[in-house]
Write an enzyme that holds these catalytic residues in place. Structure first.
Site, PDB file in Angstrom:
ATOM      1  CD  GLU A 192       9.064  38.334  -7.043  1.00 34.78           C
ATOM      2  OE1 GLU A 192      10.225  38.358  -7.496  1.00 34.78           O
ATOM      3  OE2 GLU A 192       8.230  37.463  -7.343  1.00 34.78           O
TER       4      GLU A 192
ATOM      5  CD  GLU B 271       5.037  37.855 -10.051  1.00 31.03           C
ATOM      6  OE1 GLU B 271       5.753  36.824 -10.004  1.00 31.03           O
ATOM      7  OE2 GLU B 271       5.487  38.992 -10.245  1.00 31.03           O
TER       8      GLU B 271
END
Length: 685
Positions: free
Chosen positions: A298, A418
Site C-alpha cells: 500500500e 488482500e
C-alpha cells in the site's frame, strides 16, 4: 502521465562481460579481479537513474571503494546502498555498513540519481580498491553500449509468471504478526507463528501465503536488519516453503511509517528502502522459486505535489527493488516479483501508471497487485450501506474489469494481495451475515472469471491461531465454495413475523446465480413443495400454515432455521424470526459512557440516523445522516443496550438536541433524542 516519467523511457547498459544489442567497441581496463555492470534504466531531460553491480573475481573483500571518471560532466545527486562523492569528473562510491563484504564470485549493487547535459556517455572504466576491473580473463574485453527506447504503447511482456500466479490461488495472509510495529510478532496480540499453524492453513486448501513484514523497527542506524529478526522471518518462510506454499514476503507497514516521507526525504527513504531489499535479496538469493517478493505494501506519499510525483516516486521504488533483486543473482535472477499500484488502488489512473512501469521494465517475471475491501459504505456499514446491493456489486465488477483489462488480458498476472471487508477490523458482525455472504460469493466468482489470484486478509479474526478453528464457519464455507463454483443466495437470510400480528405467508427472492433451486429443508427434513412453500419464478413463498408450524410458541428471536439448496455450492440459510418493535428507555450518562436501555424484542439493528432539529446531519461523516456501525453506535443484544460512542459525541454540537432514528432489519424504526451538554448526555423518547 505528466512529469519526468512522461518522457519515453530510455535505457543504457554498459557491461564488461556481455555484448547485447547494438555494439559500439571501446577500449577497457586491463587487469583481472573484478567486473562492473553499469545500467541506466531510466533517463529524462537533464536527469537519469543508474544502477551499478560490482562482482568480486578475486579474494574476499572487506570494505570496498569503487572509482570512475565521468566522460561527459555528469554529477551524482543522490545515492543508495553506497556513499557517492565527486571531485571534478572523478567519482567515488564507498560501501554502506551492511554491504562491506564481497565474497569471491559474489556481487554488491548500489544506485544513484544523476544530472547530465549534452550527452550522457557511460563511464568506460571502474576501479575497485585501486584495481581496474576488466572481467575474469585479463584480456581487454569489449565495452558495449546499448540504447533502447520504450514507449507507452503495446502490451506488457508475458512470461511464466502467469502460470505461477494461477498456481497461487487461493491465498491467505498471516496478518498482524510479523508486520506488527512493536518489538516482536506478538506485539499486536497474536501468538508466535508455529509450524502447526501453517500446517493447518495448508490443510484448509490454501496454495499460497502472504507473510507481511515490517522492518523499520528492526533496523540499526546504518539500516542493518537485526540478525535475530531476519532469522525469524527466514524460519517462518522456511516452514511455509516446506509445506509446499507459494510464499510472498514484502515491506509492509514501513510504507506509512517512513516511506511516505519520500517527497521530503527522497535520498534518506531510498537509501533505507534499498538497504532492506539488498539484505533480503542476499538472504533469500538461493530460496526456491515458490518464494515471491512484493516491493512494498500500500505505497503512499505524504506532502507530494500530486499524482505525477506520486507515480514518479513509486516507479523509482519499484525500479530500484527490481534492479536490486535481479542483480543479486541466484534464483533472484528470475524470481517472480510483485509490484503495487499507488495505495494498491484499482482506479484506472493508478493501474495505468503501474502498467507503464511494467512495460518499461520488459521483465516477463513480474506481476501486479491491488487490494479490494469492497464498496466503502457497505464495507464499513455507513451512509445506509447495509446491503450488498447493485451499487456495491457494480463497484466490485468495475474494479475487477479494470484490473483484468489493464493487466491480465495483456499477459501480466495479478495478485489481489488482500481482500475482506473493512468492518472486520472491529468484528465480523459489523456487516449483516447474509449481505456479507453475498459479497464473498460474488467476489470469489468474479475474481475467478477474471483470472485474478486472491489472498484473504486474516489478522486473527478468521482462523484461530492456536485453536485452528474458523470464527465463522458459514463464512469460510462460502469463501471456499466460491473458489470453484457459484452458490445460490436470496434477497435476505431473515424472515420477520410480528408477534403482535397474525401469522401470514412470507416471500423472499432467490438469486440462483446460474444454479438450480433443488429444495428447502429444516435440518435434514425436506419441506414439501406446494404445501410448505411455493416457487413462482424466482419467488419462494413460505405458506402461512408452514410459518405457523415453524414459529412454534412465537418466542422473540429465531424460531426456526431453514436452508435453501441449489444444484451447486453451499446452501442458503434462512432464519424465521418473531419480533415486535424494540422499546427504548430514557437514559443519562457521559460522552465517554452512554448506553440506551433497549428491549430488542427479537429485532436486530441495521443502522442509525442522526440529525439536528434543522434537518442537518449530526455526528461524524456529516455528509450523511446514516452513521457508521460500531464506530458511532453498537447494539448489545445480551445486555439489552444500544451504546453511543465517544467518537460520536466528539462531533456533536453542545446543547443541540439530536434526533436519532434507529432502523431495524424487520423494517421497524424508532426515534430517540439525545442532548450533549459538556460531558453530560441525556437521552429521551
Amino acid at each position: 502521465m505528466t512529469g519526468r516519467r512522461g518522457f519515453a523511457l530510455m535505457a543504457a547498459f554498459v557491461s564488461v562481460a556481455a555484448s547485447i544489442g547494438l555494439a559500439v567497441a571501446a577500449p577497457a581496463a586491463a587487469a583481472p579481479g573484478c567486473k562492473v555492470d553499469y545500467a541506466v534504466p531510466s533517463q529524462w531531460n537533464g536527469g537519469f537513474t543508474a544502477n551499478v553491480s560490482v562482482t568480486n573475481l578475486g579474494e574476499r573483500v572487506d570494505g570496498w571503494r569503487l572509482t570512475w571518471t565521468w566522460p561527459s560532466g555528469q554529477r551524482v545527486t543522490q545515492a543508495w546502498n553506497a556513499t557517492v562523492t565527486s571531485s571534478g569528473a572523478d567519482a567515488t562510491a564507498v560501501n554502506a555498513g551492511y554491504n562491506a563484504v564481497i565474497e569471491p564470485n559474489a556481487s554488491v549493487s548500489f544506485g544513484f540519481n544523476g544530472s547530465w547535459s549534452g550527452t550522457n556517455t557511460a563511464p568506460q572504466s571502474f576501479s575497485l580498491n585501486g584495481v581496474t576491473c576488466t572481467g575474469d580473463t585479463g584480456t581487454p574485453p569489449t565495452t558495449t553500449t546499448t540504447t533502447t527506447t520504450t514507449t507507452t504503447t503495446g502490451n506488457p511482456v508475458p512470461g511464466d509468471a502467469m502460470a505461477q500466479v494461477a498456481a497461487m490461488q487461493p491465498g491467505w495472509n498471516l496478518g498482524n504478526t510479523l508486520d506488527a510495529t512493536g518489538s516482536d510478532e506478538t506485539s499486536w496480540g497474536n501468538p508466535r507463528v508455529t509450524e502447526a499453524l501453517l500446517d493447518n492453513v495448508k490443510a484448509q486448501g490454501f496454495k499460497s501465503i502472504r507473510i507481511p513484514v515490517t522492518w523499520g523497527q528492526h533496523q540499526s542506524q546504518d539500516h542493518v536488519i537485526e540478525a535475530a529478526y531476519l532469522n525469524r522471518v527466514k524460519e517462518v518462510v522456511g516452514w511455509a516453503l516446506a509445506d509446499g506454499f507459494h510464499v510472498m514476503i514484502n515491506i509492509h507497514h514501513d510504507s506509512w511509517q517512513w516511506i511516505a516521507a519520500m517527497p521530503s526525504d527522497r535520498t534518506g527513504v531510498l537509501a533505507r528502502y534499498n538497504a532492506i531489499w539488498t539484505q533480503l535479496a542476499t538472504a533469500f538469493r538461493d530460496s526456491p522459486g515458490k518464494l515471491v517478493f512484493e516491493s512494498v505494501n500500500e505505497p503512499q506519499f505524504t506532502g507530494s505535489s500530486g499524482d505525477a510525483q506520486n507515480a514518479q516516486l513509486l516507479h523509482e521504488l519499484n525500479a530500484s527493488f527490481r534492479d536490486i533483486v535481479r542483480r543479486s543473482g541466484g534464483n533472484n535472477a528470475n524470481r517472480l516479483l510483485v509490484l503495487p499500484t499507488l495505495h494498491t488502488s484499482s482506479d484506472q489512473a493508478r493501474l495505468d501508471e503501474l502498467a507503464t512501469s511494467i512495460r518499461g521494465f520488459g521483465d516477463p517475471n513480474l506481476a501486479a497487485t491491488v487490494h479490494y475491501y469492497g464498496y466503502w459504505p457497505f464495507s464499513v456499514n455507513v451512509a445506509g450501506g447495509t446491503r450488498y446491493d447493485a451499487t456495491a456489486q457494480k463497484d466490485l465488477t468495475d474494479s475487477f474489469d479494470r484490473v483484468h483489462n489493464t493487466f491480465v488480458a495483456r499477459g501480466v498476472p495479478v495478485v489481489l494481495g488482500e481482500y475482506g471487508l473493512l468492518g472486520f477490523d472491529r468484528h465480523t458482525g459489523t456487516i449483516e451475515q447474509g449481505e456479507k455472504l453475498k459479497f464473498f460469493e460474488h467476489f470469489g466468482y468474479y475474481a475467478r472469471t477474471k483470472k485474478i489470484t486472491t489472498m484473504l486478509w486474516d489478522n486473527g479474526q478468521h482462523l484461530g491461531r492456536t485453536s485452528f478453528q474458523w470464527s465463522d464457519p458459514e463464512l469460510i464455507a462460502q469463501i471456499k465454495s466460491s473458489w470453484t463454483t457459484r452458490s445460490g443466495t436470496a434477497s435476505s437470510d431473515q424472515v420477520f413475523s410480528a408477534r403482535s400480528s397474525a401469522v401470514t405467508a412470507k416471500t423472499i427472492t432467490l438469486n440462483t446465480n446460474g444454479t438450480t433451486f433443488t429444495g428447502l429443508r429444516q435440518g435434514t427434513t425436506e419441506l414439501v413443495r406446494g404445501t410448505d412453500y411455493t416457487i413462482s419464478g424466482d419467488q419462494l413463498t413460505l405458506t402461512a400454515a408452514a410459518m405457523t408450524r415453524l414459529s412454534g410458541s412465537r418466542a422473540y428471536g429465531t424460531n426456526a432455521v431453514l436452508t435453501a439448496h441449489f444444484s451447486a455450492g453451499v446452501p442458503w440459510r434462512v432464519n424465521l424470526i418473531t419480533h415486535d418493535t424494540p422499546v427504548l428507555s430514557a437514559a443519562t450518562g457521559t460522552t465517554g459512557s452512554f448506553a440506551i436501555p433497549t428491549t430488542f424484542r427479537g429485532d436486530l439493528l441495521a443502522t442509525m440516523e442522526a440529525k439536528y432539529a434543522d434537518g442537518s446531519n449530526a455526528g461524524p461523516h456529516n455528509w450523511t445522516s446514516f452513521k457508521e456501525f460500531d464506530r458511532t453506535f453498537a447494539p448489545n443484544y445480551t445486555t439489552g443496550v444500544t451504546t453511543l460512542t465517544p467518537e460520536f459525541f466528539a462531533e456533536v454540537n453542545d446543547n443541540a438536541r439530536v434526533t436519532l432514528t434507529f432502523h431495524y432489519w424487520s423494517g421497524a424504526t424508532v426515534t430517540y433524542y439525545v442532548t450533549k451538554s459538556g460531558s453530560t448526555v441525556t437521552g429521551s423518547l
